[in-house]
Each structure stands twice: as C-alpha cells, then as structure tokens.
Motif scaffolding. Structure first.
Motif, PDB file in Angstrom:
ATOM      1  N   GLU A  82       6.019  25.462  -8.024  1.00 21.02           N
ATOM      2  CA  GLU A  82       7.414  25.885  -8.113  1.00 21.02           C
ATOM      3  C   GLU A  82       8.116  25.324  -9.303  1.00 21.02           C
ATOM      4  N   ASP A  83       8.387  26.328 -10.520  1.00 23.00           N
ATOM      5  CA  ASP A  83       9.203  25.957 -11.672  1.00 23.00           C
ATOM      6  C   ASP A  83       8.647  24.611 -12.078  1.00 23.00           C
ATOM      7  N   VAL A  84       7.487  24.842 -12.392  1.00 19.89           N
ATOM      8  CA  VAL A  84       6.754  23.479 -13.120  1.00 19.89           C
ATOM      9  C   VAL A  84       6.815  23.725 -14.433  1.00 19.89           C
ATOM     10  N   GLU A  85       7.706  22.853 -15.223  1.00 22.78           N
ATOM     11  CA  GLU A  85       7.951  23.041 -16.396  1.00 22.78           C
ATOM     12  C   GLU A  85       7.053  22.266 -17.495  1.00 22.78           C
ATOM     13  N   LEU A  86       6.231  22.719 -18.193  1.00 23.43           N
ATOM     14  CA  LEU A  86       5.119  22.172 -18.912  1.00 23.43           C
ATOM     15  C   LEU A  86       5.383  22.199 -20.530  1.00 23.43           C
ATOM     16  N   GLU A  87       6.429  22.888 -20.975  1.00 23.78           N
ATOM     17  CA  GLU A  87       6.681  22.911 -22.184  1.00 23.78           C
ATOM     18  C   GLU A  87       6.304  21.682 -23.145  1.00 23.78           C
ATOM     19  N   GLU A  88       7.127  20.479 -22.556  1.00 19.90           N
ATOM     20  CA  GLU A  88       6.884  19.239 -23.024  1.00 19.90           C
ATOM     21  C   GLU A  88       5.385  18.827 -23.202  1.00 19.90           C
ATOM     22  N   VAL A  89       4.684  19.109 -22.412  1.00 20.89           N
ATOM     23  CA  VAL A  89       3.167  18.594 -22.476  1.00 20.89           C
ATOM     24  C   VAL A  89       2.481  19.626 -23.375  1.00 20.89           C
ATOM     25  N   ARG A  90       2.817  21.178 -23.454  1.00 17.11           N
ATOM     26  CA  ARG A  90       2.263  22.023 -24.263  1.00 17.11           C
ATOM     27  C   ARG A  90       2.595  21.767 -25.870  1.00 17.11           C
ATOM     28  N   SER A  91       3.917  21.251 -25.974  1.00 14.33           N
ATOM     29  CA  SER A  91       4.438  21.163 -27.527  1.00 14.33           C
ATOM     30  C   SER A  91       3.558  19.904 -27.993  1.00 14.33           C
ATOM     31  N   LYS A  92       3.341  18.800 -27.175  1.00 15.79           N
ATOM     32  CA  LYS A  92       2.574  17.682 -27.580  1.00 15.79           C
ATOM     33  C   LYS A  92       1.394  17.806 -27.961  1.00 15.79           C
ATOM     34  N   LEU A  93       0.588  18.612 -27.157  1.00 16.32           N
ATOM     35  CA  LEU A  93      -0.610  19.020 -27.403  1.00 16.32           C
ATOM     36  C   LEU A  93      -0.719  19.850 -28.536  1.00 16.32           C
ATOM     37  N   VAL A 136       0.867  -1.272  -0.096  1.00 18.70           N
ATOM     38  CA  VAL A 136      -0.165   0.043  -0.015  1.00 18.70           C
ATOM     39  C   VAL A 136       0.800   1.027  -0.001  1.00 18.70           C
ATOM     40  N   VAL A 137       1.875   1.105   0.826  1.00 19.22           N
ATOM     41  CA  VAL A 137       2.833   2.610   0.984  1.00 19.22           C
ATOM     42  C   VAL A 137       3.379   2.848  -0.439  1.00 19.22           C
ATOM     43  N   GLN A 138       4.025   1.755  -1.149  1.00 23.81           N
ATOM     44  CA  GLN A 138       4.601   1.662  -2.315  1.00 23.81           C
ATOM     45  C   GLN A 138       3.521   2.180  -3.247  1.00 23.81           C
ATOM     46  N   MET A 139       2.545   1.800  -3.407  1.00 25.84           N
ATOM     47  CA  MET A 139       1.269   2.205  -4.211  1.00 25.84           C
ATOM     48  C   MET A 139       1.158   3.712  -4.123  1.00 25.84           C
ATOM     49  N   ILE A 140       0.775   4.140  -2.922  1.00 21.42           N
ATOM     50  CA  ILE A 140       0.787   5.556  -2.653  1.00 21.42           C
ATOM     51  C   ILE A 140       1.991   6.452  -3.192  1.00 21.42           C
ATOM     52  N   SER A 141       3.232   5.906  -3.037  1.00 24.08           N
ATOM     53  CA  SER A 141       4.011   6.711  -3.470  1.00 24.08           C
ATOM     54  C   SER A 141       4.317   6.765  -5.137  1.00 24.08           C
ATOM     55  N   ARG A 142       3.963   5.708  -5.437  1.00 20.25           N
ATOM     56  CA  ARG A 142       4.028   5.381  -7.100  1.00 20.25           C
ATOM     57  C   ARG A 142       3.010   6.313  -7.672  1.00 20.25           C
ATOM     58  N   THR A 143       1.953   6.742  -6.969  1.00 16.72           N
ATOM     59  CA  THR A 143       0.714   7.315  -7.632  1.00 16.72           C
ATOM     60  C   THR A 143       0.758   9.028  -7.312  1.00 16.72           C
ATOM     61  N   GLY A 144       1.963   9.257  -6.549  1.00 20.66           N
ATOM     62  CA  GLY A 144       2.114  10.746  -6.363  1.00 20.66           C
ATOM     63  C   GLY A 144       1.134  11.068  -5.142  1.00 20.66           C
ATOM     64  N   MET A 150       6.856  18.980   2.015  1.00 23.70           N
ATOM     65  CA  MET A 150       7.078  17.681   1.555  1.00 23.70           C
ATOM     66  C   MET A 150       6.071  17.385   0.483  1.00 23.70           C
ATOM     67  N   ALA A 151       5.079  17.678   0.737  1.00 25.00           N
ATOM     68  CA  ALA A 151       3.995  17.194  -0.315  1.00 25.00           C
ATOM     69  C   ALA A 151       4.103  17.913  -1.674  1.00 25.00           C
ATOM     70  N   ARG A 152       4.205  19.016  -1.677  1.00 19.86           N
ATOM     71  CA  ARG A 152       3.819  19.764  -2.887  1.00 19.86           C
ATOM     72  C   ARG A 152       4.751  19.322  -4.139  1.00 19.86           C
ATOM     73  N   PRO A 153       6.048  19.187  -4.020  1.00 18.04           N
ATOM     74  CA  PRO A 153       6.914  18.639  -5.033  1.00 18.04           C
ATOM     75  C   PRO A 153       6.594  17.240  -5.532  1.00 18.04           C
ATOM     76  N   ILE A 154       5.698  16.362  -4.644  1.00 17.89           N
ATOM     77  CA  ILE A 154       5.382  15.139  -5.194  1.00 17.89           C
ATOM     78  C   ILE A 154       4.116  15.487  -5.663  1.00 17.89           C
ATOM     79  N   TRP A 155       3.058  16.332  -5.357  1.00 18.04           N
ATOM     80  CA  TRP A 155       1.962  16.276  -5.993  1.00 18.04           C
ATOM     81  C   TRP A 155       2.264  17.022  -7.417  1.00 18.04           C
TER      82      TRP A 155
END
Length: 448
Positions: free
Chosen positions: A430-441, A273-281, A366-371
């Motif tokens: 904080e410094d969320v780079e979304l250019e890869e997403v934008r370019s694909k879309l 369960v703990v590993q699943m939570i980490s894997r899903t952000g 702790m949470a915000r970079p993971i989210w």
C-alpha cells in the motif's frame, strides 16, 4: 512495476475483530444472550475479510465471478467467495522442519501442508532460519506462500539474572523479504544455537549422574549435521536407548522445565528478543503460553516490550483463559499446530488449527505495514552498497522468477523490479514509495 501499488478497497471501519471466537476450536453450549455480549460478525464482514486475505495469499488476482455466480442478488465480495473455493484460507503459523527438531525436510513439510490444504505456511524452526530458502522454493512449485519465521528461545527473568528464569519461546513472523538488519538477528540466533550445544552436554551430564547414560554421538546423529541439538533430540535418544517408552515420558521424567536433567543455555531475555523482532521488521507472538508457570506476569512484561500477539487457539479447543489474557493486554489472538512430523497419533497435523478469516485479516492488517517498512529498509541498505554479492544477500529469502536467465543489473529500476518480483504478489503493498531507492541506484548505474 510502478513505484507504488495499492490494496484492494477495504472498509476497515467494519473490521474490528481482535476478539473474534474461532469456530473451528470446538463447540460450546449455547447460552442466553447478555447485554454485555458483542454482536456476532456479519456475513458482509466475513466477505470483506476473505477478499482481503485472499488478495494477499494468492500470487495472482482471484478469478472474476462468473455470470452464473453473480445472479443479481449476491454482492461482489460474496460472489467472489462463491467462485473462489469457499471461505477457508488455511494459514499454518507454527511448524518445524529438520533444520531444528522437526522430522521432515522443509520441502517435505511444504508438500504435506499443501496436501492438507494450507495456503500460507510459516516455517518457525527453533533459533534458525536456515530452512526458509528451501521451503520457499518448494512452495513456489506448490503455489502456496511462505511466511519466513523463527521460534526464538528466551528466558523470562524479572531481575535479568543471566542463566536464571523461566524458559519462554517467542515466534517471529517476517514478510517475504525476510528480516531487515538480518545480520543482527542472525548473530542473536547463532549465540543461542551455540549455547544449545553446551546445554545439551549439561543435560547429558545430569542424565549420567542419574544413571541414565546417553552418548553425545547418539544425540548429534539424531539431530543431524549442523543442527544444534535440543531437548527433543535427547528425548528421542532416551527412547532409542530404552530408558523411556516415548518422548512425552522423557520430558515428564527427565527433560521438562522442572525435570532433574533440565539445563539452560545462553538464551537472551524475553524483552530483548521482542525488541529485536520489532527492530528487524517482524511480528512477535508468544508461543504456547499454557506451558508457563505465571503467564500473566510474562505477558504483561512482554506487552511492555512491544509484543504483538500470542498463541490462543489450539486443536483441543482450550482457549478460554488465554483468550481473556490476550484481551486483557490487547494482543492479537493467533495459533498453530506446532507441527514436528513425529508421526504419533496424538500430534496435531499441519494446518489442523484453523483460524477464523477475520483473525487472519487482523494479522495481515497489523503485519503488512511493518513488513513493507522492512522491505524499504532492505532496499535502501542495498542502494548504499550495490553489488552482486549484496544483491544475493538482499534476495536471501526471495524466489527469483527466472534465476537461470538472470542478467547483470544495469539500472536502479532493474534492481527494484527484481526484488519486487521476488517478494510481492497481487495487491501486496500500500503506497510504497521507492523513488529514493530508485534514484540512488540509477545514479550508481550511471557511474558504472
């Protein structure tokens, strides 16, 4: 929206607060200071932490301090405290609705939390996230934030023997976008819920053998349509049938972990369960460790699997032993009311367990970079298969700013901005780079 947003400035070197005592947990006798005792947090630390937490908790920028508040002596952070309603920002990190074993609907729970002054509410129903969208819709009207959460049933078994071991509950906290790889998590939760039906039937069979017959239809009616029955539903049936005086007696006499009518379902092992939570952000936290037979062994095992935090703070002020365990294993100390809305005098009300502002700051740091990482994963997955159907899945836990006026997507920027407007608040990344997403879309939109 731009491709990156930034946090408010924060002197992180001054925010080391994993071991901060909670002033709301009751008073203790004063003792003489010792050499090994850590220095108390300063008002400046508190102000910095408050500034950071409020910037995340409020959907709009906090008001600028007035001329009267800034008298030439107050520093900017303290001045904002003076203008913004004091130093309390109530987070409720453990609550239940009628989508599991709570009594209130998600909307009613949000309204109660709002009346109690809660600013951020984590809905953590047992083994389901079905109530999150309704809670988010209600919270949008109230002006508070929802942390999508879930309390996952698990078994701690050192030898990993199926069906054997000690029951353990793990809380998962996700960002506004919800879990990445949601289908993977949802399959685990579905398996647990299906096992709850079998478990409940086994409990009724044991009760019947004890000459305490309870009808299945009675339990499912109490649980509600589509809700996997749990022990609390069976306990309520026992009360209504007159076999016990109250729910607590039902657990003490029949349904507790060592009770004669207790049964297990199809719960996964705790480490899984703990590993699943980490894997899903998500952020994982051990719920109510005081209910465990050997908490040290469980915590040691879960820390090795990646556990982030554990509940320590309680409304009754009993924190000492579990606070030391959290420090021993380097876990963040959290807490919540575990509110179900039973309406009894002895139940802790939603928002009643108040966490120190620096504890909340540690949680968010702790949470915000993971989210944030989970959010990027969700958007990248959508960019690989962009469609109206997948957009609905992507925004499963989001709150559209104008759902009635939603128009077909015609560019990658529209998609990203739509998601960001649903997920973010002031200064939320904080410094969320979304250019890869934008370019694909953008490439996808050019082909359509």
């Amino acid at each position: 929206f731009s491709s990156s947003l930034t946090f408010l400035p924060l002197d992180r070197s001054r925010l080391c607060h994993r071991n901060l005592p909670n002033p709301a947990m009751g008073t203790k006798k004063k003792t003489k200071p010792s050499r090994g005792r850590k220095k108390p947090r300063t008002s400046a630390d508190q102000a910095l932490a408050l500034d950071y937490v409020r910037a995340w908790a409020h959907p709009t920028p906090p008001p600028e301090p007035s001329a009267d508040a800034v008298d030439g002596f107050l520093p900017p952070h303290a001045a904002r405290m003076a203008c913004g309603g004091g130093a309390n920002v109530l987070f409720e990190l453990h609550s239940h609705s009628n989508h599991s074993d709570g009594f209130l609907s998600p909307s009613a729970l949000v309204e109660r939390a709002h009346r109690n002054g809660v600013k951020v509410l984590a809905l953590t129903d047992h083994d389901t996230m079905a109530g999150i969208p309704e809670a988010m819709s209600a919270a949008h009207k109230c002006g508070i934030r929802i942390i999508p959460g879930v309390e996952i049933s698990a078994l701690h078994s050192p030898r990993e023997i199926p069906g054997a071991g000690e029951p353990v509950h793990i809380l998962a906290y996700y960002g506004m976008c919800g879990p990445s790889r949601f289908d993977e998590l949802d399959n685990m939760l579905l398996n647990i819920r299906e096992g709850r039906y079998l478990r409940a039937k086994n409990m009724l069979a044991k009760l019947n053998s004890l000459k305490v017959p309870i009808k299945w239809e009675h339990v499912t009616k109490i649980a509600g349509e589509g809700v996997a029955p749990g022990r609390l539903h069976i306990a309520r049936a026992l009360v209504e049938a007159g076999y016990v005086d109250n729910v607590r007696q039902a657990f003490n006499k029949y349904l507790g972990n060592d009770g004669p009518a207790y049964a297990t379902g199809s719960e996964p092992f705790t480490e899984t369960v703990v590993q699943m939570i980490s894997r899903t952000g998500g952020i994982s936290a051990l719920a109510h460790p005081w209910s465990l037979k050997n908490p040290d062994a469980v915590i040691r095992s879960l820390k090795g699997a990646g556990l982030h935090a554990m509940e320590v703070y309680r409304s009754d002020g009993k924190v000492d032993g579990f606070s030391q365990l959290a420090e021993k294993y380097g876990l963040l100390k959290l807490g919540g009311s575990d509110f179900h809305g039973k309406g009894t005098k002895d139940e802790t009300d939603v928002g009643e367990v108040k966490l120190a502002i620096t504890t909340l700051c540690s949680f968010l740091e702790m949470a915000r970079p993971i989210w944030c990482s989970a959010m990027k994963d969700i958007l990248l997955k959508f960019a690989e298969e962009p469609s109206a159907a997948n957009l609905g899945k992507t925004l499963k836990f989001g709150q559209l700013s104008n759902p009635d006026g939603f128009a077909p997507i015609d560019s990658g920027t529209d998609v990203v901005n739509l998601c960001l407007s649903s997920w973010l608040s002031y200064d939320d990344m904080e410094d969320v780079e979304l250019e890869e997403v934008r370019s694909k879309l953008v490439c996808y939109a050019a082909k359509t």
